[in-house]
Design a protein around this motif. Structure first.
Motif, PDB file in Angstrom:
ATOM      1  N   VAL A 282       2.014   4.596   9.491  1.00 37.92           N
ATOM      2  CA  VAL A 282       0.662   4.400   8.959  1.00 37.92           C
ATOM      3  C   VAL A 282      -0.388   4.802   9.997  1.00 37.92           C
ATOM      4  CG1 VAL A 282      -0.993   2.647   8.206  1.00 37.92           C
ATOM      5  CG2 VAL A 282       1.319   2.656   7.268  1.00 37.92           C
TER       6      VAL A 282
ATOM      7  N   VAL B 145       7.212   1.437  10.112  1.00 37.10           N
ATOM      8  CA  VAL B 145       6.202   1.578   9.061  1.00 37.10           C
ATOM      9  C   VAL B 145       4.798   1.527   9.651  1.00 37.10           C
ATOM     10  CG1 VAL B 145       5.204   0.441   7.037  1.00 37.10           C
ATOM     11  CG2 VAL B 145       7.668   0.770   7.188  1.00 37.10           C
TER      12      VAL B 145
ATOM     13  N   LYS C  46      -0.475   8.594  10.355  1.00 36.45           N
ATOM     14  CA  LYS C  46      -1.185   9.247   9.248  1.00 36.45           C
ATOM     15  C   LYS C  46      -2.696   9.034   9.367  1.00 36.45           C
ATOM     16  CE  LYS C  46      -1.283  11.651   5.560  1.00 36.45           C
ATOM     17  NZ  LYS C  46      -0.993  13.077   5.614  1.00 36.45           N
ATOM     18  N   MET C  47      -3.118   7.839   9.785  1.00 33.75           N
ATOM     19  CA  MET C  47      -4.554   7.588   9.982  1.00 33.75           C
ATOM     20  C   MET C  47      -5.132   8.543  11.020  1.00 33.75           C
ATOM     21  SD  MET C  47      -4.633   3.418   9.866  1.00 33.75           S
ATOM     22  CE  MET C  47      -6.114   3.331  10.806  1.00 33.75           C
TER      23      MET C  47
END
Length: 83
Positions: free
Chosen positions: A43, A39, A46-47
């Motif tokens: 994240v 996870v 995606k950032m």
């Protein structure tokens, strides 16, 4: 848009792969920790993707501003934007 990947995208992909590898190697004994690492990796990935897209948009806007007629940086332009 740029074709180069942001370093955060690469880091996120590596973290996700490590989390998955940890789950597979330990035969599921560290499932919770592995999922947490996956996870975090997603994240971060995606950032990095969003950061790369925003940099592309900023560069596009910069080129657009340079192409606009008129003097750049004149005081009249700044006053017009304020009012």
């Amino acid at each position: 848009m740029e074709s180069r990947y942001d370093p955060m995208e690469t880091l996120g992909a590596i973290l996700s792969a490590l989390g998955l590898a940890g789950i597979i190697v330990t035969e599921g004994r560290v499932l919770g920790f592995g999922l947490l690492v996956i996870v975090f990796g997603i994240v971060i990935w995606k950032m990095g993707e969003v950061r790369r897209e925003l940099r592309g948009e900023i560069e596009s806007l910069r080129r657009e501003m340079e192409a606009c007629p008129g003097e750049s940086g004149s005081g009249e332009d700044a006053r017009a934007l304020e009012g």
